[in-house]
Write a protein that holds these residues in place. Structure first.
Motif, PDB file in Angstrom:
ATOM      1  N   ASN A 171       0.838  -1.186   0.000  1.00  0.00           N
ATOM      2  CA  ASN A 171       0.000   0.000   0.000  1.00  0.00           C
ATOM      3  C   ASN A 171       0.877   1.241   0.000  1.00  0.00           C
ATOM      4  OD1 ASN A 171      -1.895   1.979   0.287  1.00  0.00           O
ATOM      5  ND2 ASN A 171      -2.841   1.148   2.136  1.00  0.00           N
ATOM      6  N   PRO A 172       1.018   1.945  -1.144  1.00  0.00           N
ATOM      7  CA  PRO A 172       1.881   3.123  -1.192  1.00  0.00           C
ATOM      8  C   PRO A 172       1.377   4.263  -0.331  1.00  0.00           C
ATOM      9  CG  PRO A 172       0.623   2.896  -3.230  1.00  0.00           C
ATOM     10  CD  PRO A 172       0.408   1.643  -2.434  1.00  0.00           C
ATOM     11  N   SER A 173       0.082   4.254   0.055  1.00  0.00           N
ATOM     12  CA  SER A 173      -0.456   5.310   0.900  1.00  0.00           C
ATOM     13  C   SER A 173       0.040   5.210   2.334  1.00  0.00           C
ATOM     14  CB  SER A 173      -1.992   5.276   0.875  1.00  0.00           C
ATOM     15  OG  SER A 173      -2.476   5.569  -0.415  1.00  0.00           O
ATOM     16  N   ARG A 174       0.756   4.148   2.673  1.00  0.00           N
ATOM     17  CA  ARG A 174       1.296   3.985   4.014  1.00  0.00           C
ATOM     18  C   ARG A 174       2.826   4.065   4.032  1.00  0.00           C
ATOM     19  NH1 ARG A 174      -3.165   4.975   4.930  1.00  0.00           N
ATOM     20  NH2 ARG A 174      -4.721   3.783   6.124  1.00  0.00           N
ATOM     21  N   GLU A 175       3.462   4.235   2.886  1.00  0.00           N
ATOM     22  CA  GLU A 175       4.912   4.276   2.817  1.00  0.00           C
ATOM     23  C   GLU A 175       5.450   5.660   3.116  1.00  0.00           C
ATOM     24  OE1 GLU A 175       7.158   2.133  -0.274  1.00  0.00           O
ATOM     25  OE2 GLU A 175       5.193   1.767  -1.168  1.00  0.00           O
ATOM     26  N   ILE A 176       6.642   5.716   3.672  1.00  0.00           N
ATOM     27  CA  ILE A 176       7.389   6.962   3.796  1.00  0.00           C
ATOM     28  C   ILE A 176       8.457   6.940   2.709  1.00  0.00           C
ATOM     29  CG2 ILE A 176       8.863   8.364   5.283  1.00  0.00           C
ATOM     30  CD1 ILE A 176       7.456   7.249   7.675  1.00  0.00           C
ATOM     31  N   THR A 177       8.165   7.563   1.600  1.00  0.00           N
ATOM     32  CA  THR A 177       9.031   7.542   0.432  1.00  0.00           C
ATOM     33  C   THR A 177       9.648   8.914   0.200  1.00  0.00           C
ATOM     34  OG1 THR A 177       7.228   8.113  -1.065  1.00  0.00           O
ATOM     35  CG2 THR A 177       7.570   5.774  -0.628  1.00  0.00           C
ATOM     36  N   SER A 178      10.602   8.969  -0.721  1.00  0.00           N
ATOM     37  CA  SER A 178      11.230  10.244  -1.058  1.00  0.00           C
ATOM     38  C   SER A 178      10.208  11.226  -1.627  1.00  0.00           C
ATOM     39  CB  SER A 178      12.360  10.021  -2.070  1.00  0.00           C
ATOM     40  OG  SER A 178      13.376   9.215  -1.530  1.00  0.00           O
ATOM     41  N   ASN A 179       9.276  10.741  -2.439  1.00  0.00           N
ATOM     42  CA  ASN A 179       8.264  11.619  -3.020  1.00  0.00           C
ATOM     43  C   ASN A 179       7.359  12.208  -1.941  1.00  0.00           C
ATOM     44  OD1 ASN A 179       9.259  11.057  -5.549  1.00  0.00           O
ATOM     45  ND2 ASN A 179       7.743   9.485  -6.002  1.00  0.00           N
ATOM     46  N   PHE A 180       6.956  11.370  -0.993  1.00  0.00           N
ATOM     47  CA  PHE A 180       6.132  11.867   0.104  1.00  0.00           C
ATOM     48  C   PHE A 180       6.881  12.912   0.923  1.00  0.00           C
ATOM     49  CE2 PHE A 180       5.830  11.207   4.744  1.00  0.00           C
ATOM     50  CZ  PHE A 180       4.668  11.917   4.975  1.00  0.00           C
ATOM     51  N   LEU A 181       8.144  12.641   1.251  1.00  0.00           N
ATOM     52  CA  LEU A 181       8.924  13.592   2.027  1.00  0.00           C
ATOM     53  C   LEU A 181       9.135  14.898   1.271  1.00  0.00           C
ATOM     54  CD1 LEU A 181      11.576  11.131   3.488  1.00  0.00           C
ATOM     55  CD2 LEU A 181       9.671  12.202   4.710  1.00  0.00           C
TER      56      LEU A 181
ATOM     57  N   ALA B  67       7.221   4.170  17.511  1.00  0.00           N
ATOM     58  CA  ALA B  67       7.239   5.519  18.081  1.00  0.00           C
ATOM     59  C   ALA B  67       8.412   6.338  17.553  1.00  0.00           C
ATOM     60  CB  ALA B  67       7.303   5.436  19.603  1.00  0.00           C
ATOM     61  N   LEU B  68       9.552   5.715  17.317  1.00  0.00           N
ATOM     62  CA  LEU B  68      10.721   6.443  16.852  1.00  0.00           C
ATOM     63  C   LEU B  68      10.497   7.001  15.450  1.00  0.00           C
ATOM     64  CD1 LEU B  68      13.626   7.353  17.211  1.00  0.00           C
ATOM     65  CD2 LEU B  68      14.371   5.106  16.354  1.00  0.00           C
ATOM     66  N   VAL B  69       9.935   6.179  14.553  1.00  0.00           N
ATOM     67  CA  VAL B  69       9.679   6.632  13.188  1.00  0.00           C
ATOM     68  C   VAL B  69       8.648   7.756  13.183  1.00  0.00           C
ATOM     69  CG1 VAL B  69       8.782   5.937  10.943  1.00  0.00           C
ATOM     70  CG2 VAL B  69      10.334   4.422  12.181  1.00  0.00           C
ATOM     71  N   ALA B  70       7.579   7.597  13.962  1.00  0.00           N
ATOM     72  CA  ALA B  70       6.557   8.636  14.027  1.00  0.00           C
ATOM     73  C   ALA B  70       7.129   9.935  14.580  1.00  0.00           C
ATOM     74  CB  ALA B  70       5.386   8.163  14.889  1.00  0.00           C
ATOM     75  N   ALA B  71       7.994   9.840  15.587  1.00  0.00           N
ATOM     76  CA  ALA B  71       8.610  11.041  16.160  1.00  0.00           C
ATOM     77  C   ALA B  71       9.529  11.717  15.154  1.00  0.00           C
ATOM     78  CB  ALA B  71       9.381  10.671  17.423  1.00  0.00           C
ATOM     79  N   ARG B  72      10.275  10.924  14.388  1.00  0.00           N
ATOM     80  CA  ARG B  72      11.142  11.502  13.364  1.00  0.00           C
ATOM     81  C   ARG B  72      10.338  12.198  12.277  1.00  0.00           C
ATOM     82  NH1 ARG B  72      15.648   6.684  12.317  1.00  0.00           N
ATOM     83  NH2 ARG B  72      16.875   7.055  14.215  1.00  0.00           N
ATOM     84  N   LEU B  73       9.214  11.624  11.916  1.00  0.00           N
ATOM     85  CA  LEU B  73       8.377  12.242  10.893  1.00  0.00           C
ATOM     86  C   LEU B  73       7.804  13.572  11.381  1.00  0.00           C
ATOM     87  CD1 LEU B  73       7.156  12.063   8.111  1.00  0.00           C
ATOM     88  CD2 LEU B  73       5.294  10.692   9.048  1.00  0.00           C
TER      89      LEU B  73
END
Length: 352
Positions: free
Chosen positions: A25-35, A160-166
């Protein structure tokens, strides 16, 4: 080898967030395009909240308007932001061309850029400025809601770490937009003309719009039973990986949530407090009209205040976050009141 190095340089942020590519599901990925889209959008939002409005103030002064007109236009520009919850519900339940975020960001950013550009080009009266700014702010609110929802979606099912970084990433982007716009727009006003800030902001909004076109998002397809002319209020839409639900039911759920006393009363109180007149705008007018501060000096001063605010967030996160939100809210409120006590003697003391 060159292509491999280029690919590695484009995905370093993905590795920072520990994200695996090519998920189902690309809607859940953290990709370069999303960033890229989120960074550009939050930079633009930070620029709008800070440096861009310095340009608006000086442009209105340049066409003969007074401080009252500046305050009135500022009020008009905030009206489209009030029904943000409605915008969010529409983005969730009414996809555009099968996408719930991409086209809202694209259209909102494009309309914002065109409106702001036209306001700088021939918005030579207060009425024209008000029309263009209300249109642009409405479109900006739609795009901002879609970006906020996008960040929330990409934070789901992450540790939690990934969410905090985002969250730190988007806050950094917002602060970057504030600081850069304060400095760049301030010097642009002094060296060229206030309308240059309109063009710079409009250009960045249009660039953000085209970044949105490369966003990785899963296409949403309506139920086939609703493709034969049924009413939109009864149409069944597919919401990501969740179960399908009617638009009418979703709006009812939003209304019931808002009417919950534990949500309604705090939101009402905070909205009322935030809607009350504050001294910052009056103080800025005093700086310009009485003390004759230049736009570049005000920009550098605002940038310094923003950096100090960011330092405060870092201190809070690192030292006093464990003390509880109630205590933090009480003591920061008391601190703000004490710090603002210097304003009356400063203003009444004249230009000393």
């Amino acid at each position: 080898m060159r292509d491999e190095n280029l690919g590695d340089s484009m995905t370093w942020l993905e590795h920072l967030f520990g994200e695996k590519r090519h998920q189902t599901n690309p809607s859940r990925e953290i990709t370069s395009n999303f960033l890229l889209v989120s960074f550009s959008s939050f930079v633009a939002q930070g620029a709008y909240d800070e440096g861009f409005w310095n340009g608006v103030r000086f442009f209105l002064y340049d066409i003969g308007e007074d401080a009252g007109s500046v305050a009135t236009l500022n009020m008009y520009s905030w009206i489209p932001w009030i029904p943000k919850l409605l915008y969010a519900a529409c983005s969730d339940m009414i996809p555009i061309c099968g996408y719930r975020r991409k086209w809202y960001i694209f259209l909102g950013s494009i309309v914002t850029g065109l409106s702001v550009g036209l306001a700088g080009l021939h918005g030579l009266t207060f009425n024209l400025q008000a029309i263009y700014m209300v249109i642009g702010c409405t479109a900006s609110a739609w795009a901002n809601v879609a970006v906020d929802a996008l960040v929330v979606e990409r934070s789901q099912d992450k540790d939690a770490l990934v969410a905090a970084r985002l969250q730190a990433f988007v806050k950094t982007a917002y602060g970057t937009g504030m600081v850069l716009s304060d400095i760049v727009f301030g010097f642009a006003i002094d060296w060229y003309h206030p309308r240059v800030t309109y063009y710079l902001f409009a250009f960045f909004q249009i660039v953000t719009a085209f970044f949105a076109l490369v966003l990785d998002e899963k296409r949403v397809t309506p139920d086939r039973r609703d493709l034969n002319g049924s009413r939109i209020s009864e149409a069944i839409v597919q919401v990501g990986d969740l179960e399908t639900a009617t638009v009418k039911r979703q709006f009812l759920l939003v209304f019931q949530t808002l009417m919950n006393p534990r949500i309604f009363f705090p939101v009402t109180v905070l909205t009322t407090l935030l809607s009350m007149p504050v001294a910052s705008e009056a103080l800025r007018i005093y700086f310009v009209e009485e003390l004759h501060f230049s736009a570049s000096f005000l920009g550098v001063m605002d940038a310094a205040c923003t950096i100090c605010g960011g330092a405060g967030l870092i201190i809070w996160a690192g030292t006093i976050a464990d003390s509880g939100m109630r205590g933090v809210f009480v003591w920061t409120t008391v601190g703000v009141i004490l710090c603002n006590l210097w304003l009356p003697p400063f203003v009444t003391g004249g230009k000393r």
